[in-house]
Design an enzyme around this catalytic site. Structure first.
Site, mmCIF file in Angstrom:
data_model
loop_
_atom_site.group_PDB
_atom_site.id
_atom_site.type_symbol
_atom_site.label_atom_id
_atom_site.label_comp_id
_atom_site.label_asym_id
_atom_site.label_seq_id
_atom_site.Cartn_x
_atom_site.Cartn_y
_atom_site.Cartn_z
ATOM 1 N N SER A 127 -1.765 6.638 6.671
ATOM 2 C CA SER A 127 -0.794 5.824 6.266
ATOM 3 C C SER A 127 -0.951 5.158 4.959
ATOM 4 O O SER A 127 -0.298 4.992 4.228
ATOM 5 C CB SER A 127 -0.668 4.367 7.253
ATOM 6 O OG SER A 127 -1.795 3.942 7.499
ATOM 7 N N HIS A 180 -3.324 0.080 3.745
ATOM 8 C CA HIS A 180 -2.021 0.113 3.340
ATOM 9 C C HIS A 180 -2.161 -0.609 2.005
ATOM 10 O O HIS A 180 -1.660 0.224 0.864
ATOM 11 C CB HIS A 180 -0.964 -0.833 4.285
ATOM 12 C CG HIS A 180 -0.630 0.103 5.378
ATOM 13 N ND1 HIS A 180 -0.016 -0.583 6.341
ATOM 14 C CD2 HIS A 180 -1.253 1.047 5.965
ATOM 15 C CE1 HIS A 180 0.039 0.164 7.396
ATOM 16 N NE2 HIS A 180 -0.750 1.227 7.285
#
Length: 199
Positions: A127, A180
């Site tokens: 991610s 992230h």
């Protein structure tokens, strides 16, 4: 006129070839992730224990190179696969060099953020790469003052902008906001480094 038409056809052919190569490269990378996921499943998630990223551990530094290739489960991988393909393909359209630099900085930024600031436990998942590629696509048009790229940024933001909440530590305890945020910062750094010189 003939020269202009020939030049346009060459540009179109080059773009089509780049798009074809981009789909092959990004698709192959995502396919590799599914192969790793299958091996991980068959070995009872032992790969996560060995190659997952362990914050602030000396041997965990090398895990920065491997943790995006691993996932907690097939659902985790599936949620990353489509945006990886979409964002990776769009970045690749700007060239191999742009793609490699953006992916590399997103990868390193994500890993460094987790290693320095991650909580307890092992972190896995691609991610951070998704956030890095997405952040690059969002900001590069404004840095380059390119209206087509800005339009693409707006479209992508409307479609996927909600994922940016994933950089906040308050969203969910099981989500690595550090990965992230680090990936997104890597993508922004890539956009700054690859900014076109002002004419």
């Amino acid at each position: 006129m003939g020269g202009l038409g020939s030049s346009r056809s060459e540009v179109a052919a080059g773009t089509a070839e780049r798009a074809k190569t981009g789909l092959l490269v990004v698709g192959s990378f995502v396919a590799l992730l599914f192969v790793v996921e299958l091996i991980n499943f068959l070995t009872l998630r032992s790969l996560n224990t060995i190659f997952g990223l362990r914050p602030r551990s000396a041997d965990g530094v090398l895990d920065i190179l491997t943790f995006p290739l691993l996932h907690a489960n097939i659902g985790h991988l599936t949620s990353n696969a489509l945006p990886l393909i979409i964002f990776g393909f769009l970045v690749f359209l700007s060239g191999v060099r742009v793609f490699v630099i953006t992916l590399s900085l997103s990868w390193l930024g994500s890993g460094a953020a987790v290693w320095f600031f991650g909580g307890g436990g092992i972190t896995v998942g691609a991610s951070g790469l998704v956030f890095g590629l997405f952040a690059f696509l969002l900001v590069r048009g404004f840095l380059n003052r390119n209206w087509w790229q800005i339009l693409l940024s707006a479209i992508l933001f409307m479609a996927y902008g909600s994922i940016l909440l994933g950089v906040l530590p308050i969203v969910a305890g099981f989500i690595s906001w550090q990965a992230h945020l680090g990936g997104a910062l890597g993508g922004v750094l890539a956009a700054l480094l690859l900014k076109r010189p002002a004419r």
